[in-house]
Design a protein around this motif. Structure first.
Motif, PDB file in Angstrom:
ATOM      1  N   VAL A   1       0.875  -1.179   0.000  1.00 58.61           N
ATOM      2  CA  VAL A   1       0.000   0.000   0.000  1.00 58.61           C
ATOM      3  C   VAL A   1       0.902   1.216   0.000  1.00 58.61           C
ATOM      4  O   VAL A   1       1.724   1.380   0.898  1.00 58.61           O
ATOM      5  N   TYR A   2       0.794   2.042  -1.032  1.00 58.44           N
ATOM      6  CA  TYR A   2       1.619   3.254  -1.115  1.00 58.44           C
ATOM      7  C   TYR A   2       0.719   4.456  -0.891  1.00 58.44           C
ATOM      8  O   TYR A   2      -0.085   4.819  -1.740  1.00 58.44           O
ATOM      9  N   LEU A   3       0.836   5.027   0.278  1.00 54.94           N
ATOM     10  CA  LEU A   3      -0.074   6.084   0.698  1.00 54.94           C
ATOM     11  C   LEU A   3       0.602   7.436   0.536  1.00 54.94           C
ATOM     12  O   LEU A   3       1.719   7.625   0.982  1.00 54.94           O
ATOM     13  N   GLU A   4      -0.071   8.378  -0.117  1.00 52.62           N
ATOM     14  CA  GLU A   4       0.480   9.725  -0.233  1.00 52.62           C
ATOM     15  C   GLU A   4      -0.314  10.653   0.652  1.00 52.62           C
ATOM     16  O   GLU A   4      -1.519  10.815   0.473  1.00 52.62           O
ATOM     17  N   LEU A   5       0.350  11.260   1.609  1.00 54.27           N
ATOM     18  CA  LEU A   5      -0.335  12.177   2.522  1.00 54.27           C
ATOM     19  C   LEU A   5       0.043  13.610   2.175  1.00 54.27           C
ATOM     20  O   LEU A   5       0.101  13.965   1.011  1.00 54.27           O
ATOM     21  N   ASN A   6       0.346  14.403   3.211  1.00 57.60           N
ATOM     22  CA  ASN A   6       0.551  15.828   2.989  1.00 57.60           C
ATOM     23  C   ASN A   6       1.954  16.083   2.434  1.00 57.60           C
ATOM     24  O   ASN A   6       2.907  16.241   3.189  1.00 57.60           O
ATOM     25  N   GLY A   7       2.070  16.099   1.117  1.00 59.89           N
ATOM     26  CA  GLY A   7       3.372  16.313   0.495  1.00 59.89           C
ATOM     27  C   GLY A   7       3.178  16.774  -0.928  1.00 59.89           C
ATOM     28  O   GLY A   7       2.097  17.233  -1.304  1.00 59.89           O
TER      29      GLY A   7
ATOM     30  N   GLY B   1       8.654  15.254   8.950  1.00 61.56           N
ATOM     31  CA  GLY B   1       7.841  16.439   8.681  1.00 61.56           C
ATOM     32  C   GLY B   1       8.298  17.213   7.463  1.00 61.56           C
ATOM     33  O   GLY B   1       7.484  17.738   6.722  1.00 61.56           O
ATOM     34  N   GLY B   2       9.611  17.292   7.277  1.00 57.38           N
ATOM     35  CA  GLY B   2      10.184  17.861   6.056  1.00 57.38           C
ATOM     36  C   GLY B   2       9.641  19.226   5.672  1.00 57.38           C
ATOM     37  O   GLY B   2       9.392  20.079   6.531  1.00 57.38           O
ATOM     38  N   VAL B   3       9.463  19.401   4.377  1.00 55.79           N
ATOM     39  CA  VAL B   3       9.012  20.696   3.860  1.00 55.79           C
ATOM     40  C   VAL B   3       7.606  21.024   4.366  1.00 55.79           C
ATOM     41  O   VAL B   3       7.293  22.167   4.682  1.00 55.79           O
ATOM     42  N   SER B   4       6.753  19.990   4.479  1.00 54.22           N
ATOM     43  CA  SER B   4       5.378  20.247   4.953  1.00 54.22           C
ATOM     44  C   SER B   4       5.375  20.825   6.355  1.00 54.22           C
ATOM     45  O   SER B   4       4.481  21.590   6.710  1.00 54.22           O
TER      46      SER B   4
END
Lengths: 301, 169
Positions: free
Chosen positions: A39-45, A150-153
């Protein structure tokens, strides 16, 4: 004696990939390796990691979804849409699966700043999805800077109150693959390692040692310039970029030897400083990315 | 001419060292020692590549001394300069700094970069972790006793490698 690989064993990326692929094929054929669900989930990015992944070679993305795993869900790449897509996500929960997450988890207003779909008429937030899928996954991969910390987001002032995946799944073991974006080899290599041999060895921050153990500075082709105190004064100079703010001395990855875009080049190879995108704390802790009024020796001193 | 001779000697000694390292890698089974030796071979190879470039620049300039001289030709070839030697601001070790004095050493416009930890002022101008006089969002010219304790507790060895320039009063 028959199975020994005698030196000189070819060590090109292609040869290593061919050996691994053959190993995986044999494993699948004789039943010792099982194709797992992914499962490849894309969240806030920004979806940068999945785009980087499409650029993968040895193995490429097509091989990954066809022969390594069953890709059961991906926000960007699946054909199903709307509730049908979310239904596939929910069905995945009944079986064993590996969870890969890119993007940060937005906490503001109960996660409403990041909605990945609707389920039974209600919005499904990234926060809910991350918690629900993370609890049941056999392995969790945090892919890219946003997912790992967290990174850039989550950069200041962080209006969506984004955090890394570990913050919402504090008790779960996860493999962290920082980078902005992640190198396709770091993701595909880790995935292949899980399928063939189980979890790879990681450092105390959860990064696989096979990709993240050495400092860029220690493998930098411009290291002799640093050792001799010869520093670049502007972008494009061929000497050490340390005085312009190069983050190679604090960043642990194998960029100098792995290289990007199908192993063509990398930032320092193209005369720009490393901005430390694969280091925890990026981007805030790595700023300024470039600095001109710095400690370089001025003539009239 | 003398320079070329010295470059050649440096290359030869690097090659001898690399040969010795390859020999000892083949003899040892200790993975840590192996790693250290491999690292040194890598460093030797990059240095050889660098010296080779220098020699090529020398050769090119002796054929066409007129214009397009590579800039690396102007450096004192053959003698490894330590990064600290590149910094002309030499401070007396028993110098004292107030917090306001310290703020001047911010690594901007050619000024050296100093930071204080537990009352001791250290020079981080050429420290590998302080590119552009900043380190994980910290800027130089300040007292970082708290920050050092929270990130590098018990790692006094980090401070031991830094040149001391004085005391914070």
């Amino acid at each position: 004696m028959e199975n020994y690989i005698l030196p000189p064993e070819p060590l090109t990326n292609e040869a290593i990939a061919a050996r691994l692929t053959a190993g995986a094929r044999n494993g699948i054929a004789n039943g010792s390796v099982k194709k797992k669900n992914l499962v490849y989930l894309e969240l806030n990015g920004c979806s940068g990691n999945i785009i980087s992944l499409l650029n993968g070679a040895n193995p490429d993305f097509e091989y990954m979804i066809g022969s390594m795993v069953n890709l059961v869900y991906s926000n960007s790449l699946m054909a199903a849409e709307g509730e049908k897509a979310i239904e596939r996500l929910m069905n995945a929960l009944d079986e064993d699966y590996i969870l890969a997450v890119e993007g940060a988890v937005s906490l503001r207003d109960n996660g409403l700043y990041n909605i990945i779909g609707t389920w039974k008429g209600k919005p499904l937030t990234g926060l809910e999805a991350a918690k629900m899928l993370g609890e049941k996954a056999s392995h969790i991969l945090a892919v890219g800077a946003c997912a790992t910390h967290g990174g850039v987001s989550a950069a200041r002032p962080n209006p969506s109150q984004s955090v890394g995946l570990q913050d919402v799944l504090p008790d779960k073991n996860m493999i962290k693959l920082p980078g902005c974006p992640v190198h396709p080899d770091w993701f595909l290599g880790t995935l292949a390692h899980i399928l063939l041999y189980g979890d790879p060895d990681t450092d105390n921050l959860g990064r696989p040692l096979m990709f993240y153990s050495t400092l860029i500075h220690d493998r930098c082709p411009r290291r002799p310039f640093f050792d001799r105190g010869i520093f670049a004064e502007k972008l494009g100079d061929k000497t050490c970029l340390f005085k312009l703010g190069c983050r190679g001395p604090v960043t642990r990855t194998d960029c100098p030897t792995r290289q990007w875009n199908g192993h063509v080049n990398w930032p320092i190879g193209d005369d720009t400083p490393c901005i430390g995108c694969a280091q925890f704390g990026f981007p805030d802790a790595m700023a300024p990315f470039i600095s001109y009024d710095t400690t370089r020796v001025v003539k009239d001193e | 001419m003398q320079n070329i001779r010295m470059l050649q000697q440096q290359v030869n000694s690097l090659i001898t060292q690399a040969r010795q390292d390859i020999y000892s890698i083949s003899a040892t089974s200790d993975p840590t020692a192996k790693q250290v030796k491999l690292q040194r071979i890598w460093d030797a190879l990059t240095s050889i590549q660098f010296l080779n470039d220098l020699l090529a620049a020398h050769a090119a300039s002796s054929i066409a001394p007129a214009n397009d001289r590579p800039p690396m030709n102007t450096m004192p070839a053959g003698q490894p300069i330590s990064p600290t030697a590149a910094n002309p601001a030499v401070a007396v070790p028993n110098q004292t700094f107030t917090i306001q004095d310290l703020a001047n050493y911010d690594g901007k416009n050619g000024r050296p970069a100093y930071v204080a930890v537990s009352g001791v002022v250290y020079d981080v101008t050429n420290n590998r972790a302080w590119a552009a006089a900043t380190h994980f969002g910290l800027v130089s010219g300040r007292d970082y006793t708290q920050e050092f304790a929270s990130c590098h507790a018990g790692q006094q060895s980090i401070l031991a490698t830094l040149p001391v320039v004085g005391r914070l009063i």
